[in-house]
Design an enzyme around this catalytic site. Structure first.
Site, PDB file in Angstrom:
ATOM      1  N   LYS A 248      82.600  22.275 -29.097  1.00 57.45           N
ATOM      2  CA  LYS A 248      82.800  23.157 -27.741  1.00 57.45           C
ATOM      3  C   LYS A 248      84.215  23.260 -27.132  1.00 57.45           C
ATOM      4  CE  LYS A 248      81.414  23.002 -22.926  1.00 57.45           C
ATOM      5  NZ  LYS A 248      80.412  22.485 -21.951  1.00 57.45           N
ATOM      6  N   ASP A 253      86.667  24.232 -17.438  1.00 51.82           N
ATOM      7  CA  ASP A 253      85.313  24.740 -16.967  1.00 51.82           C
ATOM      8  C   ASP A 253      85.178  24.695 -15.230  1.00 51.82           C
ATOM      9  OD1 ASP A 253      82.545  25.065 -16.601  1.00 51.82           O
ATOM     10  OD2 ASP A 253      81.931  23.399 -17.443  1.00 51.82           O
ATOM     11  N   LYS A 260      81.797  25.353  -9.568  1.00 52.08           N
ATOM     12  CA  LYS A 260      81.244  23.853  -9.224  1.00 52.08           C
ATOM     13  C   LYS A 260      82.060  23.294  -8.157  1.00 52.08           C
ATOM     14  CE  LYS A 260      81.664  22.354 -14.278  1.00 52.08           C
ATOM     15  NZ  LYS A 260      80.331  21.722 -14.299  1.00 52.08           N
ATOM     16  N   ASP A 271      86.657  19.432 -20.977  1.00 45.42           N
ATOM     17  CA  ASP A 271      85.578  20.298 -21.476  1.00 45.42           C
ATOM     18  C   ASP A 271      86.120  20.906 -22.816  1.00 45.42           C
ATOM     19  OD1 ASP A 271      83.038  20.577 -20.895  1.00 45.42           O
ATOM     20  OD2 ASP A 271      83.278  22.564 -20.278  1.00 45.42           O
ATOM     21  N   GLU A 332      77.573  27.035 -19.904  1.00 44.86           N
ATOM     22  CA  GLU A 332      78.464  27.999 -20.451  1.00 44.86           C
ATOM     23  C   GLU A 332      78.750  27.382 -22.130  1.00 44.86           C
ATOM     24  OE1 GLU A 332      79.736  25.869 -18.758  1.00 44.86           O
ATOM     25  OE2 GLU A 332      81.204  24.983 -20.087  1.00 44.86           O
ATOM     26  N   ARG A 334      76.495  25.908 -23.966  1.00 46.28           N
ATOM     27  CA  ARG A 334      75.432  26.254 -24.998  1.00 46.28           C
ATOM     28  C   ARG A 334      75.796  27.708 -25.460  1.00 46.28           C
ATOM     29  NH1 ARG A 334      71.435  24.704 -20.368  1.00 46.28           N
ATOM     30  NH2 ARG A 334      73.036  23.070 -20.277  1.00 46.28           N
TER      31      ARG A 334
END
Ligand code: BES
Ligand code: MN
Ligand code: ZN
Length: 480
Positions: A248, A253, A260, A271, A332, A334
Site C-alpha cells: 500500500k 492519507d 481525519k 501510509d 482507501e 483496500r
C-alpha cells in the site's frame, strides 16, 4: 560500514563485550588490562550481565572505551537478543566519538545466526533520518566507520544486506508528503531498478484508466498528484518459485472527504510504508541474488479532499469487475490494494503477500510492536511465522474466516461496501481484500498499521520508519 576480521595488529577506539550473566564468572579471552577492569566491575556487581544493561568504562590508550553489554541469562539469550543488544550498543559507540570498534563474539559461537545478527546490527547502527536538520557546530556525526570482530562468516554479509534493504525502505517512508507523492515513488522505483537490474513498469493515470483500475483512480482523484501503479520484476534464470509482493503506497492519507481529525492525520505520511517495504524487499532480493522470481507492486495514490475527490455513496468498479459502494473515503487502502491484487493474481504466482498500514483496528488489537497476519493457507502462514520468529519481527495470526463479518461486506447497491462497523475492522478489511485475490493462490496479508513507525528510539529501531515486514519477507523468500 566496513566490517573486517579482527587480528592482533588492529587498533580500535572501542571494545564491545557482550556478556550473558553466566559469562561474568567465566570471562572470554581479553588483554590483561581489559580483563583486570572487567573482573573488578564484575566482582563489585557493577556489571552482572543483566539484559539491557550497559556500562562504559573509559580507558587510557587503546581501546579508549570498553563497553560492557548485558545479554541476560543464557537460557533466554537468542540470536535476536544479541542482535538488538549489539545494535543499540554500536549506536551508542558511534555517537560517543569512537571511529572504530572491536566486537568480541567468539564466546557466543554456537548461536545459529550469530554472524547475521552482528552484520545486521552493524548495518543498522548509524541510521538516522536527519537530512532536513541543520548540521551546525553542535552537530555530531555518527563517528563509527570500522567494525572488527573475531567471528567472521557469510552470515555477516547477509545481515548487512538485510540492513541495507530496511534502511532503503525507511529512508523513503520517513519522507513527508511534500517530498514524496506517487510519481516520486515511481522515480525511486525506476532508480532502484537501474541500480539492481530489475524491470520497472509504471502505469500512469491514463494507463490505469485503460486497465480498469477503478480503485486506484478513485482514491487518487482528489489530489493534484495523480496515482501510479508500479511493477518491479526480479527474474533470475530457472527460478524455483514465483511470488508477488504488494504494498500500500498512500503517500499521504488525509482521509479524503471523510477527513481525519487532526491528531489522526498526523503521521499519515507513513501510509506508504507497505510500498516502501516492497522497494526494500526488491533491493534485498536482488542484492542477495535469491533464486526466486519476485514481482513487486507499489499501489500509490494520495488521499486528499477536493472538488475532484471520490465521494461517500460513489460506486466504483475494480479491475476484476466487482463494484464497490464507498461508505467511507478513509477506507482507501483496500481500494488501491484491490486493483493491485487483481494485477498480481493475473501473473499466477505461487504466493502473494501484501503489506499495508491498513487499519487502526489492527493497531488497537495488537499494539505498536506486533503486526497482524491474515492468511488463506496454513503452510504459508507457518512459514511466515517461522521467518518472523527467526528474525525477531513479531506477528499474530488473525482470523480470515468469519461468516458474520463476511456478511457485512454486502452492499444493497453494489457487490461490496468498502467499510463496515468499527468492531472487527481489521478482519473486515482482510475479507475485503480476499475478494480480489484469484482462487487457488496462497495469499498472506500483513496489516502493519501501528508498527510502521516508532515514536521513539527502541532497541534496534531508530525513531521513525521501522521497515517492519522487510526482514520477515526477505527471510521467507530466501528460504524458498
Ligand atoms: N491508513 C489508515 C490506517 C492507519 C491508522 C494506519 C493508524 C496507521 C495508523 C487507513 O487508511 C484508515 O484510515 N483506516 C480507517 C478505516 C475505517 C475508515 C474503516 C481506520 O482504521 O480508522
Ligand atoms: Mn485512510
Ligand atoms: Zn490509509
Amino acid at each position: 560500514m566496513q566490517i573486517s576480521r579482527y587480528d592482533d595488529s588492529v587498533k580500535f577506539d572501542a571494545l564491545l563485550l557482550p556478556l550473558r550473566e553466566e559469562d561474568c564468572a567465566n570471562l572470554p579471552d581479553l588483554s590483561d588490562e581489559v580483563r583486570g577492569i572487567v573482573s573488578y566491575l564484575v566482582s563489585r556487581r557493577d556489571f552482572t550481565g543483566k539484559k539491557g544493561s550497559a556500562v562504559r568504562v573509559p580507558m587510557s590508550g587503546s581501546p579508549a572505551n570498553v563497553y560492557l553489554i548485558g545479554l541476560g541469562r543464557k537460557a533466554k539469550c537468542t540470536a535476536n537478543v544479541v542482535r538488538e543488544s549489539l545494535a543499540s550498543a554500536l549506536r551508542t559507540t558511534g555517537r560517543q566519538h569512537n571511529k572504530s570498534a572491536y566486537v568480541v563474539l567468539s564466546h557466543l559461537k554456537g548461536y545459529d545466526g550469530l554472524g547475521f545478527a552482528f552484520g545486521e546490527a552493524s548495518g543498522f547502527c548509524g541510521y538516522v533520518f536527519d537530512k532536513y536538520k541543520a548540521k551546525g557546530d553542535d552537530y555530531e556525526p555518527f563517528a563509527l566507520t570500522h567494525i572488527y570482530s573475531d567471528v567472521f562468516d557469510d552470515g555477516i554479509n547477509t545481515g548487512l544486506k538485510f540492513a541495507e534493504a530496511q534502511i532503503y525502505s525507511r529512508e523513503i517512508a520517513n519522507e513527508p508528503g511534500c517530498a514524496v507523492w506517487p510519481a516520486v515513488m515511481a522515480e525511486k522505483a525506476q532508480s532502484l531498478a537501474d541500480e539492481c537490474g530489475l524491470k520497472c513498469e509504471v502505469w500512469d493515470e491514463e494507463r490505469l484508466r485503460a486497465e480498469n483500475a477503478g480503485g486506484i483512480l478513485a482514491v487518487g482523484s482528489g489530489s493534484k498528484n495523480p496515482p501510479r501503479l508500479i511493477h518491479l520484476t526480479y527474474k533470475p534464470e530457472n527460478a524455483a518459485k514465483k511470488i508477488a509482493v504488494v504494498g500500500k503506497g498512500i503517500t499521504f492519507d488525509s482521509g479524503g472527504l471523510n477527513i481525519k481529525p487532526d491528531s489522526y492525520m498526523l503521521t499519515m505520511k507513513g501510509d506508504k510504508t507497505g510500498a516502501c517495504n516492497v522497494l526494500g524487499i526488491m533491493k534485498g532480493v536482488a542484492s542477495l541474488g535469491l533464486n526466486v522470481e519476485v514481482h513487486g507492486f507499489l499501489t500509490c495514490a494520495e488521499n486528499m479532499p477536493s472538488g475532484s475527490s471520490y465521494r461517500p455513496d460513489d460506486i466504483i468498479t475494480a479491475r476484476n469487475g466487482k463494484t464497490i459502494e464507498i461508505n467511507n473515503t478513509d477506507a482507501e487502502g483496500r481500494l488501491v490494494l484491490a486493483d493491485a491484487l487483481c494485477v498480481a493474481s493475473e501473473l499466477k504466482p505461487d504466493v502473494i503477500i501484501d503489506m499495508a498500514t491498513l487499519t487502526g483496528a489492527c493497531a488497537v488489537a495488537l499494539g505498536k510492536y506486533r503486526a497482524g497476519l491474515f492468511c488463506n493457507d496454513d503452510e504459508l502462514a507457518g512459514k511466515i511465522l517461522a521467518s518472523s520468529e527467526r528474525r525477531g519481527e513479531p506477528y499474530w495470526r488473525m482470523p480470515l474466516e468469519d461468516e458474520n463479518i463476511a456478511e457485512s461486506l454486502k452492499s444493497p447497491y453494489a457487490d461490496l461496501v468498502n467499510s463496515g462497523e468499527r468492531y472487527g475492522g481489521a478482519i473486515f478489511a482482510a475479507l475485503f481484500l480476499k475478494e480480489f485475490v484469484a482462487d487457488g493462490i496462497a495469499w498472506a496479508h500483513m496489516d502493519i498499521a501501528g508498527v510502521d513507525f516508532n515514536d521513539k528510539e527502541r532497541g534496534i529501531y531508530p525513531k521513525g520508519a521501522s521497515a517492519f515486514g522487510v526482514r520477515t519477507c526477505l527471510d521467507y523468500i530466501a528460504g524458498l
